[in-house]
Design an enzyme around this catalytic site. Structure first.
Site, PDB file in Angstrom:
ATOM      1  N   LYS A 115       9.310  -8.092   6.274  1.00  0.00           N
ATOM      2  CA  LYS A 115       7.874  -8.108   5.992  1.00  0.00           C
ATOM      3  C   LYS A 115       7.312  -9.521   5.866  1.00  0.00           C
ATOM      4  CE  LYS A 115       7.593  -3.552   3.805  1.00  0.00           C
ATOM      5  NZ  LYS A 115       8.945  -3.106   4.147  1.00  0.00           N
ATOM      6  N   GLU A 199       2.186  -9.064  -3.973  1.00  0.00           N
ATOM      7  CA  GLU A 199       0.837  -9.002  -3.435  1.00  0.00           C
ATOM      8  C   GLU A 199      -0.026  -8.129  -4.333  1.00  0.00           C
ATOM      9  OE1 GLU A 199       1.602  -7.459   0.476  1.00  0.00           O
ATOM     10  OE2 GLU A 199       1.364  -5.383  -0.167  1.00  0.00           O
ATOM     11  N   HIS A 234       6.697   7.339  -1.468  1.00  0.00           N
ATOM     12  CA  HIS A 234       6.259   6.368  -0.460  1.00  0.00           C
ATOM     13  C   HIS A 234       6.697   6.751   0.953  1.00  0.00           C
ATOM     14  CE1 HIS A 234       4.938   3.677  -3.650  1.00  0.00           C
ATOM     15  NE2 HIS A 234       6.112   3.829  -4.230  1.00  0.00           N
ATOM     16  N   ARG A 291       9.574   1.024  16.780  1.00  0.00           N
ATOM     17  CA  ARG A 291      10.236   2.204  17.328  1.00  0.00           C
ATOM     18  C   ARG A 291       9.217   3.313  17.492  1.00  0.00           C
ATOM     19  NH1 ARG A 291       9.952   5.228  12.766  1.00  0.00           N
ATOM     20  NH2 ARG A 291      10.305   4.196  10.779  1.00  0.00           N
TER      21      ARG A 291
END
Length: 491
Positions: A115, A199, A234, A291
């Site tokens: 990330k 973040e 999640h 993908r």
């Protein structure tokens, strides 16, 4: 490319094989011992045993898969999703072996697989980012300083993470040290990399992703969005296309941003750029999945394109057969993932034997699965049984068809999330389109579960009473006078 090997199992292996067969391409299945008689093995033109049931001894062993491709003369390898699909080392090994990897180049997989690296890569391409720090940290004091600057709540995320692992929401400064230690520990355990970053936590977010397709000739297009906000732990459980909240202008802006993300890493093939959308419809780059996505069928339906076919064509070096101007949205599609999980017990795995397994049929219904009646659900792999997709001319029609398909889909022998899909489809928040990623936390409460079960029990009781009364009526006999027939005829 006359023959391809599918380095996967279950429904996605079958999904790829069906397109390959339609294109006149022969297929090779690989399988573990527990999957010896699985539908994807039976369907393929050839099949190769990889090894014992655990994925670490079969579906994740790169050299065995490449050896199987060489042994059968397969010219390409399609990784599906999961397992080795986002492994840059595997993609490179396949390429080095002289076999075509049906997916992006290893560099794109590597960059977008982290990330922090992904954020750094897209930084010069005018992509909106969530406020935070763009480097991995372990220093608690620095983390506190960042938290104070951007404001709480904040989100700690594993740099190499996915599926919600290594992720913690921190509401208060005093909880930061403990939650950061937990995130680092979980990231190390899950990914072998304890790097985390911080973040701003976007409250009431929607999870919107954009499908992209790129060829080797510099052409990149987006295939519109998918709404993926209904999640547990999640991880997505219900997806739809298009989103109920995107305007044409916002759709165009997000699509253009996704194309820029793909260009930033010289992407080829099918990929997905994920964004968070806040309550004010500001969007922020989240990550890129290099993908085919589990939820790709809803995009196929609204674009009338076969994404697997175009993956293969791109891998063969062909140019995209369409431009952005050629693409438009046709109708609406909703997908429910059906897992062998107990939604009434925190969605924990609940495997078993499929004593009854009846597939739903009808107009506007598609089921992608890899199971048949009588099969055991292995403990070794992801517990997803199938993807149930309904589509119609508009969202309302798609939703009604989905509800009927859920009722027609008969599964006994394993507890599944099918009933949770019914709960979502009936819920006013979902019907209205007014929901976010907190749907499960907000609405799938203990009280709601009890009420839902009560409704099901009342229906079952009414049905049972009707059956009983009907049976009683049919079995009622004419009363007669007692006789001594038995005594008279004994001998």
């Amino acid at each position: 490319m006359q023959k391809i090997l599918i380095a996967n199992r279950g429904e996605i292996a079958l999904r790829v094989m069906r397109t390959a067969r339609r294109m006149g391409i022969k297929t090779v299945a690989v399988y573990s011992e527990v999957d010896r008689n699985a539908p994807h093995v039976v369907y393929a033109d050839e099949a190769v045993l990889l090894g014992p049931s655990p994925s670490s001894e079969s579906y994740l062993v790169m050299d065995k898969i490449i050896a199987a491709a060489k042994e059968t003369g397969a010219e390409g390898i399609h990784p599906g999703y999961g397992f080795l699909s986002e492994n840059a080392v595997f993609a490179q090994k396949v390429t080095d072996a002289g076999i075509t990897f049906i997916g992006p180049r290893p560099h794109a997989i590597e960059v977008m697989g982290n990330k922090l690296a992904a954020k750094e890569t897209v930084a010069d391409y005018d992509i909106p980012m969530v406020p935070g720090i763009e480097e991995a940290i372990t220093d608690i004091e620095l983390a506190k300083k960042i938290g104070d600057e951007i404001g709480y709540p904040i989100l700690i995320k594993a740099a190499a993470g996915g599926g919600g692992k290594g992720m913690r929401i921190v509401d208060r400064r005093e909880d930061l040290a403990e939650q950061m230690a937990r995130a680092i520990s979980e990231a190390k355990s899950a990914f072998g990399d304890g790097s985390v970053f911080i973040e701003k936590y976007v409250t009431s977010p929607r999870h919107i992703e954009i499908q992209v397709m790129a060829d080797n000739h510099g052409n990149v297009v987006h295939l519109f969005e998918r709404e993926c906000s209904i999640q547990r732990r999640h991880q997505k459980v219900v997806e739809e296309a298009p989103s109920a909240v995107l305007t044409p202008e916002l759709r165009e802006r997000m699509g253009e941003a996704a194309v820029r993300v793909a260009k930033s890493c010289d992407y080829t093939g099918a990929g997905t750029v994920e964004f968070l959308l806040d309550a004010d419809h500001n969007f922020y780059f989240l990550e890129m999945n290099t993908r085919l996505q589990v939820e790709h069928p809803v995009t196929e339906i609204i674009t009338q394109l076969d994404l697997v076919e175009h993956q293969i064509r791109v891998a063969r070096g062909e140019k995209l057969a369409f431009t952005q101007e050629d693409l438009s949205i046709h109708g609406h599609a909703i997908e429910v993932r059906v897992y062998a999980e107990d939604p009434f017990n925190n969605f924990l795995p609940a495997i078993g034997t499929l004593e009854t397994y009846v597939r739903p049929e009808g107009e506007g219904v598609r089921l992608d699965d890899g199971y048949r009646e009588g099969m055991d659900i292995p403990i070794y792999y992801d517990p997803m049984l199938s993807k149930l997709i309904a589509y119609g001319a508009n969202r309302g029609e798609a939703l009604e068809r989905l509800k009927k398909a859920i009722e027609d889909y008969k599964i006994k022998g394993a507890t599944t999330t099918k009933e949770f899909g019914k709960f979502v489809a009936d819920h006013p928040a979902f019907v209205s389109g007014d929901f976010d990623t907190h749907f499960v936390k907000q609405y799938w409460t203990e009280e709601a579960q009890a009420e839902f079960l009560k409704g099901d029990m009342e229906v079952a009781a009414a049905a049972g009473l009707k059956l009983f009364l009907g049976a009683s009526h049919r079995l009622r006999t004419v009363q007669s006078r007692p006789t001594n027939w038995s005594a008279e005829n004994r001998c």
